[in-house]
Enzyme design. Structure first.
Site: not given
Lengths: 322, 322
Positions: B51, B302
């Site tokens: 992110k 991720s």
């Protein structure tokens, strides 16, 4: 003794075989430590520890006759898997002497890498004598866990890669057990970053390295209880001590709770798994045992092999504050 | 829409700010999966998740007036910390809307990175409306968690780095929540490795992506219970879906127990920590949900943000087989 050339040669031998492990950094960790930390993540090395470097460097140098006869090593730890994998990759075969009460998972992992495991009784048998005897009988080459210039040179490639990646360091902090890792790293670091201060870290329960460096003689200690099973050795090697005496500036100790703290920081901030010995160098830095203020600091995370149940019990004890 | 040029521009913006995360490999893992896996370790990214790439790419493009006014985002997850850190690094200030019942540790971590946290009631308040209202009132720029080309382009730099490091891939497997990561990665991968098959992975409890791709329309689902909290979204974004529809070949789902299995494999074999959503792409590969036989396979890990107690409970449950 051991030279940068030996370590450079080792680096060429392991290239494309060992992982060139990443160097991890964290701004938050730096703020906490007060220096800029460059963590060489040998826990992400093949078989989960730096040991693969030395084992492969050693075994890759065998001649045809030696390769046909195979190798033998004695270990229930990371050296066992390192030798097993290195032997398989180098086209030879390993016998590993392992205590009969070693965890089944260690035995299975070693066998899965292609080695034959031979049990001994850790209480009644003399491990060194057994290894030597098996070698003499079978013609196998002994791959020592640390006290061999080929092992030390292989381990030293860790520091070469670290300095290649981040530039000259002011301080290099390295876990210390038998001395294979720190001896190779110290020779490399002193040659590549002449002003560097090399600091070894051992568990307080096994402070033979600190005593040896202080006294100038290879001291043997009775090893106390510690979670740092990779460093439960009563004495440095003859050859590793000769290098350490010349190239290592200081040896400090850490308590088990400081190691657990470092393992938790590695989990939380860096998202990596370290076994207790693997976190010991960082533990010393975080405990303020090494002067890192404003410095560029290399820290070797030497291994990450720990069972999930034990890891959970250490970093998130049931009913604990975590 | 979104182009490789946008992603290349994002890569230049984040260079030296975001980590160029390592690509992890394991021979043992490859043998188990049947293909060659290249794990892009965004769990080792700053703030522990991919992110940060999108948040910084977005905030770094603000003009002086916007930077002076600050940014606002709504998140109790990784996006909150990503925006907080990106804002601080870009010389602006973030307000993060966070549900009042979010864990205190998430709030503290976000504040420690320089953001102001404003609470809302997740049951009675409309999060989107509140964010918009705060933005309108204060002049702050909204940083959306996924449905913004700057966020998508930033996330896509993950695939650029992966393909730079390992060469053309046959398959790229990416976790899917709102679609920011996979849309950027799919555009980059299709441009850089034209034959690549891009596969998204979402938890079975939140299969809106799979349904949307099948029907050609953005489907909204009632999200069921899942441990994959980073992917508990009822619907893809308008802009992410437009890209996904064009560039993603397939979306598959995984069960929670398959995610836990992958987290355990990452712990044991790769020595890294993944949060449930972060392990979902690998989970799909290990569960045989993606055809990887003999292929070069990119797998995005991720994120790695998970409390130690929760991690321990998942991978080493008390009384469990571990």
């Amino acid at each position: 003794m051991l030279s940068l050339d030996d370590i450079r040669a080792a680096a060429r031998r392991i290239e494309g075989v060992a992982h060139r492990t990443p160097v991890l950094t964290s701004r938050g960790l730096d703020e906490r430590a007060g220096g800029r930390l460059h963590l060489k993540a040998e826990n992400l090395q093949r078989i989960g520890a730096f040991k693969f470097r030395g084992a492969f460097n050693c075994i890759a140098q065998l001649d045809d006759r030696q390769r046909a006869a195979g190798v033998v090593a004695s270990s229930s730890g990371n050296h066992a898997q390192a030798v097993a994998l290195a032997a398989t990759l180098a086209g030879t075969q390993a016998v590993i002497l392992m205590p009969a009460d070693a965890p089944l998972s260690k035995r299975a992992a070693t066998e899965a890498l292609g080695a034959e495991v031979v049990e001994f009784d850790r209480y009644s048998d003399d491990r060194e004598a057994l290894t030597r005897e098996l070698a003499d009988r079978s013609g196998r080459t002994v791959v020592h866990a640390y006290d061999d210039p080929r092992i030390m040179a292989g381990a030293g490639t860790t520091a070469v890669e670290l300095i290649d990646a981040v530039g000259a360091l002011d301080v290099l902090v390295v876990p210390l057990g038998g001395g294979g890792l720190i001896s190779g790293c110290a020779v490399a670091a002193k040659a590549l970053a002449p002003g560097v201060r090399v600091v070894g870290v051992e568990p307080a329960a096994s402070d033979d390295g600190q005593r040896s460096l202080a006294s100038g003689e290879r001291v043997r200690v009775a090893v106390g209880a510690t979670i740092a099973d990779g460093q439960q050795l009563p004495q440095l090697g003859v050859q590793t001590f000769a290098v350490i005496r010349e190239h290592v500036d200081e040896i400090v100790t850490v308590a088990d709770h400081e190691i657990v703290e470092a393992m938790g920081v590695l989990f939380e901030r860096l998202k990596v798994v370290a076994e207790p010995s693997g976190a010991s160098a960082l533990a010393a830095v975080l405990a303020g045992r090494v002067d890192v203020a404003g410095r560029e600091v290399g820290v070797v995370l030497s291994g990450g092999n720990i069972d999930r149940g034990r890891f959970a019990a250490l970093i998130a004890p049931a009913g604990g504050a975590a």
